[in-house]
Scaffold this motif. Structure first.
Motif, PDB file in Angstrom:
ATOM      1  N   THR A 134       0.835  -1.208   0.000  1.00 32.40           N
ATOM      2  CA  THR A 134       0.000   0.000   0.000  1.00 32.40           C
ATOM      3  C   THR A 134       0.869   1.256   0.000  1.00 32.40           C
ATOM      4  OG1 THR A 134      -1.756  -1.139   1.215  1.00 32.40           O
ATOM      5  CG2 THR A 134      -1.796   1.273   1.233  1.00 32.40           C
ATOM      6  N   LEU A 135       1.853   1.292   0.902  1.00 35.23           N
ATOM      7  CA  LEU A 135       2.734   2.458   0.996  1.00 35.23           C
ATOM      8  C   LEU A 135       3.606   2.581  -0.252  1.00 35.23           C
ATOM      9  CD1 LEU A 135       3.767   2.169   4.750  1.00 35.23           C
ATOM     10  CD2 LEU A 135       2.166   3.795   3.736  1.00 35.23           C
ATOM     11  N   GLY A 136       3.982   1.431  -0.819  1.00 34.75           N
ATOM     12  CA  GLY A 136       4.763   1.455  -2.055  1.00 34.75           C
ATOM     13  C   GLY A 136       3.974   2.041  -3.209  1.00 34.75           C
ATOM     14  N   LEU A 137       2.695   1.640  -3.323  1.00 34.51           N
ATOM     15  CA  LEU A 137       1.834   2.182  -4.375  1.00 34.51           C
ATOM     16  C   LEU A 137       1.629   3.686  -4.184  1.00 34.51           C
ATOM     17  CD1 LEU A 137      -0.880  -0.618  -4.650  1.00 34.51           C
ATOM     18  CD2 LEU A 137       0.854  -0.031  -6.349  1.00 34.51           C
ATOM     19  N   PHE A 138       1.466   4.105  -2.919  1.00 36.84           N
ATOM     20  CA  PHE A 138       1.328   5.538  -2.623  1.00 36.84           C
ATOM     21  C   PHE A 138       2.558   6.306  -3.114  1.00 36.84           C
ATOM     22  CE2 PHE A 138       2.860   8.836   0.320  1.00 36.84           C
ATOM     23  CZ  PHE A 138       1.905   9.813   0.114  1.00 36.84           C
ATOM     24  N   SER A 139       3.741   5.767  -2.837  1.00 31.78           N
ATOM     25  CA  SER A 139       4.982   6.439  -3.237  1.00 31.78           C
ATOM     26  C   SER A 139       5.136   6.473  -4.754  1.00 31.78           C
ATOM     27  CB  SER A 139       6.191   5.733  -2.601  1.00 31.78           C
ATOM     28  OG  SER A 139       6.132   5.817  -1.194  1.00 31.78           O
ATOM     29  N   LEU A 140       4.779   5.360  -5.422  1.00 30.29           N
ATOM     30  CA  LEU A 140       4.898   5.303  -6.877  1.00 30.29           C
ATOM     31  C   LEU A 140       3.934   6.273  -7.553  1.00 30.29           C
ATOM     32  CD1 LEU A 140       5.253   1.444  -7.409  1.00 30.29           C
ATOM     33  CD2 LEU A 140       6.967   3.178  -8.008  1.00 30.29           C
ATOM     34  N   ILE A 141       2.727   6.412  -6.993  1.00 32.65           N
ATOM     35  CA  ILE A 141       1.726   7.307  -7.582  1.00 32.65           C
ATOM     36  C   ILE A 141       2.032   8.772  -7.262  1.00 32.65           C
ATOM     37  CG2 ILE A 141      -0.718   7.985  -7.506  1.00 32.65           C
ATOM     38  CD1 ILE A 141      -1.332   4.984  -6.949  1.00 32.65           C
ATOM     39  N   ILE A 158      14.476  -2.383  -5.871  1.00 33.80           N
ATOM     40  CA  ILE A 158      13.119  -1.959  -5.490  1.00 33.80           C
ATOM     41  C   ILE A 158      12.066  -2.755  -6.255  1.00 33.80           C
ATOM     42  CG2 ILE A 158      11.470  -0.037  -5.563  1.00 33.80           C
ATOM     43  CD1 ILE A 158      13.955   1.826  -5.138  1.00 33.80           C
ATOM     44  N   LEU A 159      12.279  -2.943  -7.572  1.00 39.29           N
ATOM     45  CA  LEU A 159      11.319  -3.695  -8.392  1.00 39.29           C
ATOM     46  C   LEU A 159      11.265  -5.166  -7.976  1.00 39.29           C
ATOM     47  CD1 LEU A 159      12.010  -2.126 -11.906  1.00 39.29           C
ATOM     48  CD2 LEU A 159       9.980  -1.807 -10.475  1.00 39.29           C
ATOM     49  N   ILE A 160      12.424  -5.747  -7.666  1.00 40.59           N
ATOM     50  CA  ILE A 160      12.461  -7.131  -7.185  1.00 40.59           C
ATOM     51  C   ILE A 160      11.703  -7.239  -5.863  1.00 40.59           C
ATOM     52  CG2 ILE A 160      13.949  -8.955  -6.246  1.00 40.59           C
ATOM     53  CD1 ILE A 160      16.062  -8.109  -8.298  1.00 40.59           C
ATOM     54  N   GLY A 161      11.908  -6.249  -5.001  1.00 41.72           N
ATOM     55  CA  GLY A 161      11.208  -6.235  -3.717  1.00 41.72           C
ATOM     56  C   GLY A 161       9.702  -6.181  -3.884  1.00 41.72           C
ATOM     57  N   ILE A 162       9.228  -5.351  -4.816  1.00 42.98           N
ATOM     58  CA  ILE A 162       7.790  -5.247  -5.078  1.00 42.98           C
ATOM     59  C   ILE A 162       7.235  -6.574  -5.582  1.00 42.98           C
ATOM     60  CG2 ILE A 162       6.044  -4.169  -6.555  1.00 42.98           C
ATOM     61  CD1 ILE A 162       7.787  -1.618  -6.504  1.00 42.98           C
ATOM     62  N   VAL A 272      13.255   2.449   0.060  1.00 43.77           N
ATOM     63  CA  VAL A 272      14.376   1.756   0.720  1.00 43.77           C
ATOM     64  C   VAL A 272      13.886   0.447   1.340  1.00 43.77           C
ATOM     65  CG1 VAL A 272      15.993   1.835   2.676  1.00 43.77           C
ATOM     66  CG2 VAL A 272      15.736   3.830   1.182  1.00 43.77           C
ATOM     67  N   ILE A 273      12.750   0.499   2.033  1.00 45.76           N
ATOM     68  CA  ILE A 273      12.195  -0.705   2.665  1.00 45.76           C
ATOM     69  C   ILE A 273      11.818  -1.740   1.614  1.00 45.76           C
ATOM     70  CG2 ILE A 273      10.191  -1.588   3.940  1.00 45.76           C
ATOM     71  CD1 ILE A 273      10.303   0.976   5.620  1.00 45.76           C
ATOM     72  N   MET A 274      11.187  -1.304   0.522  1.00 45.68           N
ATOM     73  CA  MET A 274      10.792  -2.247  -0.531  1.00 45.68           C
ATOM     74  C   MET A 274      12.013  -2.878  -1.196  1.00 45.68           C
ATOM     75  SD  MET A 274       7.464  -0.631  -2.431  1.00 45.68           S
ATOM     76  CE  MET A 274       8.294   0.838  -3.003  1.00 45.68           C
ATOM     77  N   GLY A 275      13.081  -2.099  -1.330  1.00 45.25           N
ATOM     78  CA  GLY A 275      14.277  -2.610  -1.999  1.00 45.25           C
ATOM     79  C   GLY A 275      15.145  -3.496  -1.141  1.00 45.25           C
ATOM     80  N   GLY A 286      23.752  -3.096   5.337  1.00 48.11           N
ATOM     81  CA  GLY A 286      24.570  -2.700   4.198  1.00 48.11           C
ATOM     82  C   GLY A 286      23.708  -2.242   3.045  1.00 48.11           C
ATOM     83  N   ILE A 287      22.747  -3.085   2.650  1.00 45.95           N
ATOM     84  CA  ILE A 287      21.850  -2.745   1.544  1.00 45.95           C
ATOM     85  C   ILE A 287      20.973  -1.557   1.931  1.00 45.95           C
ATOM     86  CG2 ILE A 287      20.041  -3.568   0.011  1.00 45.95           C
ATOM     87  CD1 ILE A 287      22.705  -4.948  -0.408  1.00 45.95           C
ATOM     88  N   SER A 288      20.360  -1.627   3.105  1.00 50.13           N
ATOM     89  CA  SER A 288      19.484  -0.529   3.552  1.00 50.13           C
ATOM     90  C   SER A 288      20.237   0.791   3.634  1.00 50.13           C
ATOM     91  CB  SER A 288      18.880  -0.856   4.925  1.00 50.13           C
ATOM     92  OG  SER A 288      17.904  -1.853   4.817  1.00 50.13           O
ATOM     93  N   GLU A 289      21.425   0.751   4.254  1.00 54.81           N
ATOM     94  CA  GLU A 289      22.189   1.983   4.458  1.00 54.81           C
ATOM     95  C   GLU A 289      22.553   2.653   3.139  1.00 54.81           C
ATOM     96  OE1 GLU A 289      22.638  -0.237   8.279  1.00 54.81           O
ATOM     97  OE2 GLU A 289      22.578  -0.754   6.159  1.00 54.81           O
TER      98      GLU A 289
END
Length: 345
Positions: A134-141, A158-162, A272-275, A286-289
């Motif tokens: 939901t939050l990812g869609l909000f950010s993308l829109i 990010i796309l892999i995470g989604i 960042v969270i999605m990715g 490491g990835i998050s930072e």
């Protein structure tokens, strides 16, 4: 237990290396970082810390709501322990769901049946994943340009995470709605055991599976008919994710960032969270930072972006881990005390 200790050590080493790399690449000294943090506005760091606690509280509250609907009189403080166990062990294992066995341990010790524990955790994890989507869609829109400004490797993550979150949600919904599929999987395992000439074990397992599946179906039917519960658990998980993201947003304000860019920082942290959520590294250390750093350079100079990455991650992840493990230890001590007290009676 040995594996948990090993992952905890690995997570600690990765954290040290990540922090070192951030300092090395930025040219930022420890004294400069301390100075930047000292100059931060405490009025904004206080809500950041409260949001960190909210990240634990709202997950616990969601689990308590589910258990109440199943007939258990679970207390809120127990929910906080369940959530702390989940969050801490997820942080030191290479899986977003690595903390669920630890959470299940405390739930089982509180007298909750194995089937109810399983269904509760699956339902909560489904809502947890839906909240991120939901939050990812909000950010993308609302902020598509923010996504486009990330570097190509960041976009790929990010796309892999989604994609992984969508697949995971579908899988959990199938587990909750298509019990026959789960039953077929169980019978396939039993059939394999029979072919391997473990007939006695296969028959024993079949009887146990039949009982479990029956209880599982009844539990799922009970929850499926409670739309208000589903809405509440989704809302609690949404608040949990928002709390986590707001930690960094408030840290951005604390280091004197523009208030007008608050939603943009929120969107960056959501990406960042999605990715990083499904990267098989303990806590996505490491990835998050580095996703945070690349995101924050859209708004800040490199030195300030490093400061924000360390400060935000320090509160939302490292401090949260410390609070969680302290809660788990205290919860375990209280459990042992309760067991000894009951044994004497």
């Amino acid at each position: 237990m040995k594996k948990k200790v090993l992952w905890a050590c690995l997570s600690f080493c990765l954290s040290i290396l990540t922090i070192y790399a951030l300092f090395y690449n930025s040219g930022l000294s420890l004294s400069e970082l301390i100075q930047d943090i000292n100059e931060a506005t405490p009025e904004w760091l206080i809500p950041a810390a409260l949001c960190m606690f909210g990240f634990i509280f709202f997950e616990g509250r969601s689990l308590v709501l589910i258990l109440h609907s199943l007939g258990y009189k679970t207390k809120k403080r127990h929910g906080f322990i369940y959530a702390s166990a989940d969050i801490y062990f997820s942080s030191i294992t290479p899986s977003a769901t690595g903390g669920q066995p630890a959470s299940a341990f405390f739930m089982h010790k509180d007298g909750i049946s194995g089937v109810d524990v399983t269904v509760s955790l699956i339902l909560n994890l489904t809502m947890y994943t839906l909240a991120i989507i939901t939050l990812g869609l909000f950010s993308l829109i609302a902020f598509p340009r923010v996504f486009l400004e990330f570097t190509l490797p960041c976009k790929v993550l990010i796309l892999i995470g989604i994609m992984m979150m969508i697949l995971l949600t579908v899988f959990f919904i199938i587990l909750l709605k298509k019990q026959r599929l789960l039953q077929k999987l169980c019978y396939i395992i039993i059939s394999i055991l029979k072919h391997l000439h473990f007939k006695a074990a296969a028959e024993k397992l079949r009887k146990r599976f039949d009982t479990i599946i029956q209880d599982y179906n009844e539990c799922v039917v009970t929850l499926a008919g409670k739309k208000r519960l589903l809405a509440k658990t989704y809302f609690m998980n949404l608040l949990q994710r928002i709390s986590q993201i707001l930690v960094t947003t408030f840290c951005y304000f604390a280091i004197h960032g523009n208030l007008s860019d608050g939603l943009k920082v929120f969107a960056i942290q959501t990406y960042v969270i999605m990715g990083s959520n499904f990267i098989p590294i303990p806590g996505a250390v490491g990835i998050s930072e580095f996703l945070m750093f690349f995101g924050y350079t859209m708004l800040l100079d490199e030195e300030t972006a490093y400061t924000l990455a360390i400060l935000g991650r320090g509160i939302s992840y490292y401090t949260c881990c410390i609070i969680s493990i302290i809660t788990v230890i205290l919860g375990y001590i209280a459990l042992r005390y309760k067991q000894k007290k009951e044994a004497k009676q």
